[in-house]
Write an enzyme that holds these catalytic residues in place. Structure first.
Site, PDB file in Angstrom:
ATOM      1  CB  CYS A 157      16.507 -12.009   6.627  1.00 50.63           C
ATOM      2  SG  CYS A 157      15.366 -13.179   5.915  1.00 50.63           S
TER       3      CYS A 157
ATOM      4  CD  GLU B  62       2.776  -5.476  18.483  1.00 47.76           C
ATOM      5  OE1 GLU B  62       3.343  -5.793  17.436  1.00 47.76           O
ATOM      6  OE2 GLU B  62       2.788  -4.322  18.934  1.00 47.76           O
TER       7      GLU B  62
ATOM      8  CD1 TRP C  64      10.324 -13.683  10.503  1.00 46.79           C
ATOM      9  CD2 TRP C  64       9.561 -13.194   8.470  1.00 46.79           C
ATOM     10  NE1 TRP C  64       8.991 -13.392  10.608  1.00 46.79           N
ATOM     11  CE2 TRP C  64       8.497 -13.087   9.382  1.00 46.79           C
ATOM     12  CE3 TRP C  64       9.314 -12.924   7.117  1.00 46.79           C
ATOM     13  CZ2 TRP C  64       7.207 -12.726   8.999  1.00 46.79           C
ATOM     14  CZ3 TRP C  64       8.032 -12.570   6.738  1.00 46.79           C
ATOM     15  CH2 TRP C  64       6.993 -12.480   7.673  1.00 46.79           C
TER      16      TRP C  64
ATOM     17  CE  LYS D  10       2.238  -1.997  20.712  1.00 47.41           C
ATOM     18  NZ  LYS D  10       2.911  -1.212  19.788  1.00 47.41           N
TER      19      LYS D  10
ATOM     20  NE  ARG E  87      17.260  -7.442  10.144  1.00 46.06           N
ATOM     21  CZ  ARG E  87      17.065  -6.298   9.512  1.00 46.06           C
ATOM     22  NH1 ARG E  87      17.266  -5.179  10.175  1.00 46.06           N
ATOM     23  NH2 ARG E  87      16.693  -6.255   8.268  1.00 46.06           N
TER      24      ARG E  87
ATOM     25  CE  LYS F  72      11.448  -2.463  16.852  1.00 44.22           C
ATOM     26  NZ  LYS F  72      10.216  -2.003  17.527  1.00 44.22           N
TER      27      LYS F  72
ATOM     28  CD  GLU G  36       0.335   1.503  19.349  1.00 45.08           C
ATOM     29  OE1 GLU G  36      -0.050   1.200  18.210  1.00 45.08           O
ATOM     30  OE2 GLU G  36       1.415   1.105  19.819  1.00 45.08           O
TER      31      GLU G  36
ATOM     32  CG  HIS H  23     -23.668   2.618  13.781  1.00 41.52           C
ATOM     33  ND1 HIS H  23     -24.883   3.074  13.320  1.00 41.52           N
ATOM     34  CD2 HIS H  23     -23.120   3.645  14.470  1.00 41.52           C
ATOM     35  CE1 HIS H  23     -25.055   4.338  13.703  1.00 41.52           C
ATOM     36  NE2 HIS H  23     -23.995   4.700  14.405  1.00 41.52           N
TER      37      HIS H  23
ATOM     38  CG  ASN I 276      16.868  -8.891   4.611  1.00 35.81           C
ATOM     39  OD1 ASN I 276      15.720  -9.318   4.526  1.00 35.81           O
ATOM     40  ND2 ASN I 276      17.164  -7.729   5.154  1.00 35.81           N
ATOM     41  N   GLY I 277      15.509 -10.489   1.799  1.00 38.65           N
ATOM     42  CA  GLY I 277      14.649  -9.893   0.771  1.00 38.65           C
ATOM     43  C   GLY I 277      13.952 -10.958  -0.052  1.00 38.65           C
TER      44      GLY I 277
END
Ligand code: M6R
Length: 612
Positions: free
Chosen positions: A2, A492, A75, A489, A28, A607, A485, A508, A101-102
């Site tokens: 948001c 996503e 969002w 990358k 964001r 973000k 990582e 295993h 926002n929240g």
């Protein structure tokens, strides 16, 4: 998540300023957008699901403009992305508009009360709408917007940054925050409230950071900050040193590619800030003493996503160099597992944004139990930075792409410097080792340029394999953390199902998935583990895997065993993650590009993850 923008100025033009601000906050993550302005003493609200250009299509009317307004990118948390659930939300008689926002955790309780006692009709499924009605009800009782907002926030539990305006007091916007970011910008003949500085940086580089539970009242002429008891608070102005250009693409097609290429400069800057001319690490602004360092018997490094992966490298570096036990944990797990914390614990939080809710809450837990808190943060003045005892800033500059790249490598630099400093203080390394590591770190920017010279080759590999549905990443030692990582990358931004596993763990279980053509990235940069990795490559090749390895220049054992090999320049094993990750970032970028993905803003991601 948001984005909030509020503006109040002398003349009309609020619409374009707010829209521009919302676009700067797109990083964001959002699924709908809206704007409300006071036009002819009435609040007019327009909102639309989808990208900001959808909203632009419905607000073209030149009559729809004002000198005051609030905007929002949403969002979704409560209620699907839709026009109705988009913000701003208004009260029943349309005299109060709110962006939020929240999450309001007790919104059901407030909603029931509003339904029962005030016969309110709700239009959306959101938790946020209750705020507008609650403020509306309190305004009717007290006739003062500041008092109504204060009273309403005392009822709200959860996390929030809100900005409110009322047609009954059309000269001001009021903001309040609790655990979600809110900053105020001082303009010329106008002032701003926003979730982040880029929203108004074009007009103002002078900023007030708003603290938890403070109420900020903004008119065109002044910004006043108050505590919950309406006592005015003096706040120093923060002067932003980076400019708008730093937040733009500088000729690159995507922010992610630009940020990949900014890694040499980010690393150099992060080193320069902490190294004296003679190569000593300076801890300017950090109050941790030799006695503190000697006292720590345990270190927790806690973070999320890519920052967590940086923490895994941090564990490796600190344990190897400073000989202190380190546990690295994801923040959302750490918080709920009753970790053993006391005054001898050092808690290191890593966060690019400094606003990640899970990391922030883990930090608060550690602090409440007596731990010393050191944070590694990119955004100056962010919540994590402000709540830490000490901050070790990364100097990556603004990172806009959702996929973190330059934040990761600068976080690694900080972890190496922290490890070396502790090791020096505790006497667990000698001068020759220290000097060698500092030289290795200083040489990284130049070595990265050598990797960039292979970008076209990596692009070709990406073109060849971009249709794959599944890719595995393996490595040993610190390479296994970089494989996590590389895998994150790729998944996503390209949405390919990728999976990282320590190479020794393959047999295993996971090796059962290997068949003809299964694609593997084998990270084999650790000199001491080359032969072991060679065996792992042979194991998967024997089952039909196609192996692209990453190894140091001249490593013929690995390149001969693999189908393809990308070389990184020679370096000490310890610092290899700073190089190894970069071909993986470039590969992920081009795979996503060939697949036509929205690289800078991947679906479902934000973000800054400011909710749990
Ligand atoms: O702002 P933070 O560093 O605290 O963010 C943590 C994660 O959300 C972040 O690293 C995320 O995993 C990125 N999308 C990874 O590229």
């Amino acid at each position: 998540m948001c984005g909030i923008v509020g503006y109040v100025g002398e003349e009309t033009g609020a619409k374009d300023i707010i829209l521009g601000g919302l676009k700067s906050l797109e990083y964001r993550g959002y699924d709908s957008a809206g704007i409300a302005m006071i036009c002819d003493k009435k609040i007019v609200t327009k909102k639309k699901v989808g990208v900001i250009s959808n909203l632009e299509k419905i607000i073209g009317d030149p009559e729809f403009d004002s000198n005051i307004g609030i905007g929002h990118t949403r969002w979704a948390t409560h209620g699907v992305p839709s026009d109705l659930n988009a913000h701003p939300h208004c009260n029943m008689d349309n005299t109060v508009a709110v962006v939020h926002n929240g999450i309001i955790e007790n919104y059901m309780e407030i909603k029931e009360e509003l339904l029962r006692d005030h016969d309110i009709t709700f239009k959306s499924e959101t938790d946020s709408e209750v705020i507008a009605h609650l403020i509306g009800v309190y305004y009717d009782e007290c006739g003062d917007l500041h008092d109504a907002v204060t009273k309403a926030t005392k009822r709200m539990r959860g996390t929030y940054a809100i900005v409110v305006m009322s047609s009954k007091e059309p000269d001001k916007i009021i903001g309040v925050r609790k655990d979600a970011p809110l900053v105020a910008g001082i303009g010329k003949g106008c002032n701003f409230l926003a979730s982040d500085i880029p929203a108004f940086l074009k007009y103002s580089g002078q900023v007030y950071f708003i603290e938890n539970n403070e109420i900020v009242v903004v008119t065109k002429d002044e910004i006043k900050i108050y505590d919950e008891d309406k006592k005015e608070i003096h706040r120093d102005v923060f002067h932003v040193t980076w400019d708008v250009d730093a937040a733009e693409k500088a000729g690159y097609e995507h922010f992610m590619l630009k940020e990949i290429h900014e890694q040499p400069i980010g690393i150099e800057e992060t080193l320069t800030r902490r190294l004296t001319d003679s190569g000593e690490i300076n801890l300017d602004g950090i109050s941790m003493t030799k006695e503190d360092i000697e006292k720590f018997d345990k270190i927790y490094i806690v973070a999320c996503g890519t920052a967590y992966h940086a923490g895994l490298v941090g564990k490796y570096a600190i344990e190897k160099m400073a000989k202190i036990t380190v546990e690295t944990d994801v923040a959302s797990e750490f918080r709920y597992r009753d970790p053993l914390i006391d005054e001898k614990t050092l808690f290191i939080a890593i966060s690019q944004s400094g606003e990640t809710q899970d990391t922030l809450q883990a930090l608060r837990l550690a602090k409440s139990k007596g731990a010393r808190v050191l944070s590694v943060v990119n955004v100056i003045g962010s919540s994590v930075a402000r709540e830490s005892d000490d901050v070790f800033y990364t100097w990556a500059g603004p990172e806009i792409a959702v996929a973190s790249t330059k934040a990761y490598t600068t976080q690694l630099v900080c972890m190496y410097l922290i490890a070396l400093y502790m090791a020096r203080t505790k006497g667990t390394i000698d001068n020759a080792y220290y000097d060698r590591m500092i030289t290795e770190l200083k040489n990284i920017p130049e070595k990265l340029e050598m990797i960039f010279s292979q970008e076209k080759d990596i692009e070709k590999i990406a073109e060849e394999f971009h249709r794959n549905n599944e890719i595995f990443f393996i490595g040993r030692g610190v390479d296994s953390t970089v494989s996590l990582e590389g895998s994150l990358k790729l998944k996503e931004i390209s949405y390919i199902n990728s999976f990282a596993i320590a190479a020794g763990e393959l047999k295993h279980g996971t090796i059962a998935l290997v068949e003809n053509g299964t694609l593997f990235f084998a990270l084999a940069t650790q000199d001491s583990l080359t032969e072991k990795m060679g065996s792992n490559i042979e194991e998967i090749k024997a089952r039909g895997a196609y192996v692209i390895s990453i190894a140091k220049e001249g490593n013929e054992l690995i390149s001969n065993l693999s189908d393809r090999c990308i070389f990184i320049p020679k370096c000490a094993d310890e610092v290899s993650p700073l190089l190894t990750v970069v071909p993986l970032q470039i590969f992920a970028y081009y795979v996503a590009k060939f697949r036509g993905c929205n690289i800078d803003k991947p679906k479902n991601l934000a973000k800054s993850v400011t909710v749990e």
